[in-house]
Design a protein around this motif. Sequence first.
Motif, short mmCIF file in Angstrom:
data_model
loop_
_atom_site.label_atom_id
_atom_site.label_comp_id
_atom_site.label_asym_id
_atom_site.label_seq_id
_atom_site.Cartn_x
_atom_site.Cartn_y
_atom_site.Cartn_z
N GLU A 122 0.82 -1.21 0.00
CA GLU A 122 0.00 0.00 0.00
C GLU A 122 0.86 1.27 0.00
N ILE A 123 1.94 1.25 0.75
CA ILE A 123 2.85 2.40 0.77
C ILE A 123 3.48 2.59 -0.60
N GLU A 124 3.91 1.47 -1.22
CA GLU A 124 4.51 1.55 -2.55
C GLU A 124 3.52 2.05 -3.58
N LEU A 125 2.27 1.61 -3.48
CA LEU A 125 1.25 2.08 -4.41
C LEU A 125 1.07 3.59 -4.29
N ARG A 126 1.04 4.09 -3.07
CA ARG A 126 0.90 5.54 -2.87
C ARG A 126 2.10 6.28 -3.46
N ALA A 127 3.28 5.75 -3.28
CA ALA A 127 4.48 6.39 -3.83
C ALA A 127 4.44 6.38 -5.36
N LYS A 128 3.99 5.28 -5.95
CA LYS A 128 3.88 5.19 -7.41
C LYS A 128 2.86 6.18 -7.95
N VAL A 129 1.76 6.34 -7.23
CA VAL A 129 0.73 7.31 -7.65
C VAL A 129 1.30 8.72 -7.63
N GLU A 130 2.03 9.06 -6.58
CA GLU A 130 2.61 10.40 -6.49
C GLU A 130 3.62 10.63 -7.60
N LEU A 131 4.44 9.63 -7.91
CA LEU A 131 5.39 9.78 -9.00
C LEU A 131 4.68 9.85 -10.36
N ALA A 132 3.60 9.10 -10.52
CA ALA A 132 2.84 9.13 -11.78
C ALA A 132 2.18 10.48 -11.99
N LYS A 133 1.73 11.12 -10.92
CA LYS A 133 1.14 12.46 -11.02
C LYS A 133 2.12 13.45 -11.61
N LEU A 134 3.38 13.25 -11.29
CA LEU A 134 4.42 14.16 -11.77
C LEU A 134 5.03 13.68 -13.08
N GLY A 135 4.52 12.58 -13.63
CA GLY A 135 5.01 12.06 -14.89
C GLY A 135 6.32 11.32 -14.79
N LEU A 136 6.66 10.85 -13.62
CA LEU A 136 7.94 10.17 -13.42
C LEU A 136 7.80 8.66 -13.25
N TYR A 137 6.58 8.13 -13.32
CA TYR A 137 6.39 6.69 -13.17
C TYR A 137 5.37 6.23 -14.21
N GLY A 138 5.67 5.10 -14.82
CA GLY A 138 4.75 4.52 -15.80
C GLY A 138 4.78 5.18 -17.16
N ASN A 139 5.90 5.79 -17.54
CA ASN A 139 6.00 6.44 -18.85
C ASN A 139 6.00 5.45 -19.95
#
Length: 139
Positions: A122-139
Motif C-alpha cells: 500500500e505504501i509503494e502504491l501511494r508512492a507510485k501514484v505520487e510519481l505518476a502524477k508528476l510524470g515520473l512513473y509509468g512512462n
Amino acid sequence: MRISGYAPLSGVGGRNQKKRTDGSGSSFDLGGTGRSESASSTGSAGGVSGLDALLALQEVDDPLTGRRKAKARGHDLLDTLEGMKADLLAGRISPERLNRLAMMLERRSDSGDPALEKVIDEIELRAKVELAKLGLYGN
C-alpha cells in the motif's frame, strides 16, 4: 550459550616440588611422577567440524532480519512521501527526493510476513501514484 563437547585435559602436572615435612608426619602427594604428559596426547583437532557448523549457521538469515529491513524500508518510504508533501505545500519538489523515491521503489526484499507485505504494498502504491502524477512513473 551452552558449550558442550569439550574434553578436559588429563595429566596436568605442577612444578616439581620437594616434599616438606613439618614434623607432623603428613605430607601432600600428587600421586604422580611429577612429569606432565606430552602435548600430543592432550587433544586432537576434532573441533574443526564444529567451526564449519558455526560458519554455516551464521550464513542463515534470522527471520526477524527480513522483517526488520522491510519495516525500515516502509518507514523510509513514508518519510520520503512526507517530505514530498512538504515540498508540494512549499511549491517546489526536490528532484533529489523524487529520485530517491524512485530508487526505493526499485529495490524490495521479502519480509516473510504477509500482513507487513500488504502494508508495504500500500505504501509503494501511494508512492507510485505520487510519481505518476508528476510524470515520473509509468512512462
